[in-house]
Design an enzyme around this catalytic site. Structure first.
Site, PDB file in Angstrom:
ATOM      1  N   GLU A  34      55.978  72.327  82.170  1.00  0.00           N
ATOM      2  CA  GLU A  34      56.823  71.350  81.696  1.00  0.00           C
ATOM      3  C   GLU A  34      56.095  70.232  81.202  1.00  0.00           C
ATOM      4  O   GLU A  34      55.085  69.781  81.720  1.00  0.00           O
ATOM      5  CB  GLU A  34      57.821  70.736  82.649  1.00  0.00           C
ATOM      6  CG  GLU A  34      59.396  70.429  82.276  1.00  0.00           C
ATOM      7  CD  GLU A  34      60.022  71.546  81.844  1.00  0.00           C
ATOM      8  OE1 GLU A  34      59.828  71.656  80.624  1.00  0.00           O
ATOM      9  OE2 GLU A  34      60.648  72.429  82.596  1.00  0.00           O
ATOM     10  N   THR A  36      54.011  70.132  78.645  1.00  0.00           N
ATOM     11  CA  THR A  36      52.662  70.731  78.374  1.00  0.00           C
ATOM     12  C   THR A  36      52.590  71.071  76.776  1.00  0.00           C
ATOM     13  O   THR A  36      51.570  71.110  76.284  1.00  0.00           O
ATOM     14  CB  THR A  36      52.346  72.024  79.048  1.00  0.00           C
ATOM     15  OG1 THR A  36      53.443  72.866  79.079  1.00  0.00           O
ATOM     16  CG2 THR A  36      51.938  71.694  80.614  1.00  0.00           C
ATOM     17  N   ASP A  37      53.941  71.370  76.279  1.00  0.00           N
ATOM     18  CA  ASP A  37      53.966  71.842  74.968  1.00  0.00           C
ATOM     19  C   ASP A  37      53.525  70.804  73.725  1.00  0.00           C
ATOM     20  O   ASP A  37      52.976  71.264  72.889  1.00  0.00           O
ATOM     21  CB  ASP A  37      55.235  72.442  74.423  1.00  0.00           C
ATOM     22  CG  ASP A  37      56.339  71.351  74.329  1.00  0.00           C
ATOM     23  OD1 ASP A  37      56.346  70.387  74.976  1.00  0.00           O
ATOM     24  OD2 ASP A  37      57.352  71.891  73.876  1.00  0.00           O
ATOM     25  N   GLY A 127      70.191  69.423  79.220  1.00  0.00           N
ATOM     26  CA  GLY A 127      68.630  69.849  78.852  1.00  0.00           C
ATOM     27  C   GLY A 127      68.374  71.226  78.891  1.00  0.00           C
ATOM     28  O   GLY A 127      67.343  71.848  79.043  1.00  0.00           O
ATOM     29  N   LEU A 128      69.526  72.000  78.290  1.00  0.00           N
ATOM     30  CA  LEU A 128      69.295  73.450  78.080  1.00  0.00           C
ATOM     31  C   LEU A 128      69.180  73.694  76.425  1.00  0.00           C
ATOM     32  O   LEU A 128      69.296  74.692  76.074  1.00  0.00           O
ATOM     33  CB  LEU A 128      70.359  74.264  78.894  1.00  0.00           C
ATOM     34  CG  LEU A 128      70.780  73.894  80.281  1.00  0.00           C
ATOM     35  CD1 LEU A 128      71.945  74.702  80.605  1.00  0.00           C
ATOM     36  CD2 LEU A 128      69.267  74.362  81.025  1.00  0.00           C
ATOM     37  N   SER A 129      68.467  72.564  75.668  1.00  0.00           N
ATOM     38  CA  SER A 129      68.374  72.900  74.434  1.00  0.00           C
ATOM     39  C   SER A 129      69.375  73.073  73.306  1.00  0.00           C
ATOM     40  O   SER A 129      69.382  74.099  72.585  1.00  0.00           O
ATOM     41  CB  SER A 129      67.430  73.740  73.946  1.00  0.00           C
ATOM     42  OG  SER A 129      66.180  73.395  74.807  1.00  0.00           O
ATOM     43  N   SER A 131      70.596  71.410  71.125  1.00  0.00           N
ATOM     44  CA  SER A 131      70.526  70.747  69.873  1.00  0.00           C
ATOM     45  C   SER A 131      69.565  71.892  69.178  1.00  0.00           C
ATOM     46  O   SER A 131      69.779  72.281  68.052  1.00  0.00           O
ATOM     47  CB  SER A 131      69.477  69.411  69.751  1.00  0.00           C
ATOM     48  OG  SER A 131      68.316  69.358  70.277  1.00  0.00           O
ATOM     49  N   GLU A 163      63.512  67.770  64.633  1.00  0.00           N
ATOM     50  CA  GLU A 163      63.669  66.808  65.902  1.00  0.00           C
ATOM     51  C   GLU A 163      62.575  65.796  65.570  1.00  0.00           C
ATOM     52  O   GLU A 163      62.965  64.604  65.972  1.00  0.00           O
ATOM     53  CB  GLU A 163      63.101  67.590  67.383  1.00  0.00           C
ATOM     54  CG  GLU A 163      64.176  68.729  67.732  1.00  0.00           C
ATOM     55  CD  GLU A 163      65.306  68.175  68.121  1.00  0.00           C
ATOM     56  OE1 GLU A 163      65.716  66.777  68.515  1.00  0.00           O
ATOM     57  OE2 GLU A 163      66.176  69.317  68.181  1.00  0.00           O
ATOM     58  N   ASP A 175      61.285  74.688  72.600  1.00  0.00           N
ATOM     59  CA  ASP A 175      62.817  75.040  72.671  1.00  0.00           C
ATOM     60  C   ASP A 175      63.129  75.882  71.662  1.00  0.00           C
ATOM     61  O   ASP A 175      63.802  77.037  71.649  1.00  0.00           O
ATOM     62  CB  ASP A 175      63.669  73.948  72.529  1.00  0.00           C
ATOM     63  CG  ASP A 175      63.498  72.807  73.766  1.00  0.00           C
ATOM     64  OD1 ASP A 175      62.555  73.268  74.825  1.00  0.00           O
ATOM     65  OD2 ASP A 175      63.717  71.693  73.805  1.00  0.00           O
TER      66      ASP A 175
HETATM   67  C1  GLA Z   1      62.092  69.058  75.643  1.00  0.00           C
HETATM   68  C2  GLA Z   1      61.308  69.292  74.580  1.00  0.00           C
HETATM   69  C3  GLA Z   1      60.322  70.165  74.780  1.00  0.00           C
HETATM   70  C4  GLA Z   1      59.437  70.162  75.666  1.00  0.00           C
HETATM   71  C5  GLA Z   1      60.346  69.779  77.256  1.00  0.00           C
HETATM   72  C6  GLA Z   1      59.395  69.433  78.469  1.00  0.00           C
HETATM   73  O1  GLA Z   1      62.855  70.233  76.030  1.00  0.00           O
HETATM   74  O2  GLA Z   1      62.317  69.641  73.477  1.00  0.00           O
HETATM   75  O3  GLA Z   1      59.573  70.522  73.534  1.00  0.00           O
HETATM   76  O4  GLA Z   1      58.303  69.315  75.707  1.00  0.00           O
HETATM   77  O5  GLA Z   1      61.407  68.697  76.811  1.00  0.00           O
HETATM   78  O6  GLA Z   1      58.719  70.255  78.567  1.00  0.00           O
END
Ligand code: GLA
Length: 393
Positions: A34, A36-37, A127-129, A131, A163, A175
């Site tokens: 988490e 780290t990306d 927070g499950l993406s 978008s 984004e 994501d």
């Molecule tokens: C969000 C961001 C991702 C990532 C996470 C944390 O989901 O969109 O790119 O940085 O937070 O790991």
């Protein structure tokens, strides 16, 4: 999801009798790795069965019309293919607009307008993406309608640009990558420095991944997120005065500990320590999983949460209550927050036979602490974004 009903809604809302084509893009969870990306580290996400459906067809003029059954009060949002600039009044439709804009800019021939209807079952702001899911389902639809041959990784990168540059959240690639490249019953280990990736089967004999939703709205999540990213950039700049690295992800734990004195600000140092240690944990977690050592995997999940709580400080009372309570329950292998944090969801790996008791106990404590309920779902790991051929498939 009833696709015939969805198609009917399409013709009703847009007064358009053309039979639309149907698409789906999932949401995602992240098992470990988490924040780290955007630090050139590794992530380990998986696509889930919740997601966003789209029904789409081309128009003969250059109008773009969008409607979401999740935001009916917003009505039909309309713009022209020639003017795709960000517009506050277009609310959620800025995601598809941004996607179409960047696909056009990348040189893809999109020469007519479209009508697109959306419906998602990803819980809002969890927070499950959701978008990224809207971005990826839009790009699937556009690519199919205009016969565009686009690499799914390039599509993910365009979604990330939406984004970063269009919406203004400096998020990483995780994501969109997970959603574009997801595979049923697999998680994806992605090296965000090199973009090399590898699928790992998730076989949790006798266990399930439970998603625990705090139901806390993630207010200010974007600005806090950007703040963390800036702190990591500051840490990298301080380390670069002595080390020739281009990202925190290139540092081992040992190299970090030896050189962390270069970072003068204690908060910034903690942020960087999380990024470096979390990256190492992610690689270790994959080894544990491949060796069938679920316990070892769970221990690393727990350590990930502790680091996100103490060093990265993105958890908060709600996520900490869910995760700490989960740790105390019988049959729990590991638990941690997932995604950006600041509210949103946590995940736990739980013995299938204990799930009901688990939910009851965790929710009881959660309600006592926060005054409201958490929501629990069993995560099914599904495929990435795709066109749907027949009902629900
Ligand atoms: C969000 C961001 C991702 C990532 C996470 C944390 O989901 O969109 O790119 O940085 O937070 O790991």
């Amino acid at each position: 999801m009833n696709m015939s009903e969805f198609t009917l809604q399409f013709s009703h809302i847009f007064h358009n009798e053309t039979t639309p084509r149907l698409f789906f893009a999932p949401g995602r969870i992240n098992l470990i790795g988490e924040h780290t990306d955007y630090n050139g580290g590794h992530v380990f996400p998986a696509a889930i069965s919740f997601g966003t459906y789209a029904a789409a067809c081309k128009r003969s003029d250059s109008k773009l019309r969008f409607h979401s059954l999740n935001f009916p009060e917003a009505g039909v949002l309309e713009c022209s293919l020639e003017n795709l600039a960000y517009d506050d009044t277009h609310q959620w439709a800025n995601y598809p607009k941004g996607m179409i804009q960047y696909m056009k800019e990348a040189g893809h021939a999109i020469d007519t307008g479209m009508d697109i209807l959306y419906e998602g079952n990803i819980p809002n702001s969890a927070g499950l993406s959701s978008s990224a899911s809207i971005e990826m389902v839009t790009s699937q639809a556009v690519a199919a309608l205009f016969n565009l041959d686009i690499d799914p990784i390039d599509i993910a990168l365009l979604g990330q640009r939406v984004e970063n540059d269009y919406i203004g959240v400096n998020s990483g690639i995780m994501d969109q990558f997970a959603i574009s490249m997801g595979k049923k019953d697999h998680a994806i280990l992605l090296n965000t420095d090199t973009m090399e990736y590898d699928y790992a089967p998730i076989k949790l004999d006798g266990y399930k991944i439970i998603i625990m939703n705090t139901n806390k709205q993630r207010t200010l999540a974007g600005s806090k997120y950007n703040e963390r990213r800036t702190e990591c950039e500051q840490a990298l700049a301080a380390l670069q005065t002595e080390l020739s690295i281009t990202s925190l992800g290139q540092l081992s734990r040992e190299a970090f500990d030896k050189n962390s004195y270069l970072i003068k600000d204690e908060t910034v140092k903690k942020r960087a320590r999380h990024a470096v240690y979390e990256n190492a944990r992610t690689l270790e977690a994959l080894i544990k999983l491949k060796a069938g050592d679920l316990e070892g995997f769970g221990t690393l999940m727990n350590a990930s949460h502790t680091s996100l709580q103490n060093d990265y400080e993105v958890t908060g009372l709600e996520l900490d209550t869910l995760v700490h309570t989960a740790w105390e329950q019988p049959g729990v292998i590991g638990a941690r927050m997932t995604g950006a944090g600041f509210g949103g969801c946590a995940i736990a790996i739980v013995d299938s036979g204990q799930i009901e008791a688990f939910q009851e106990k965790v929710n009881h404590r959660y309600r006592d602490t926060t005054g409201y309920d958490a929501t629990f779902y069993i995560a099914e790991i599904g495929d990435g974004a795709k066109e749907m051929i027949k009902d629900g498939v």
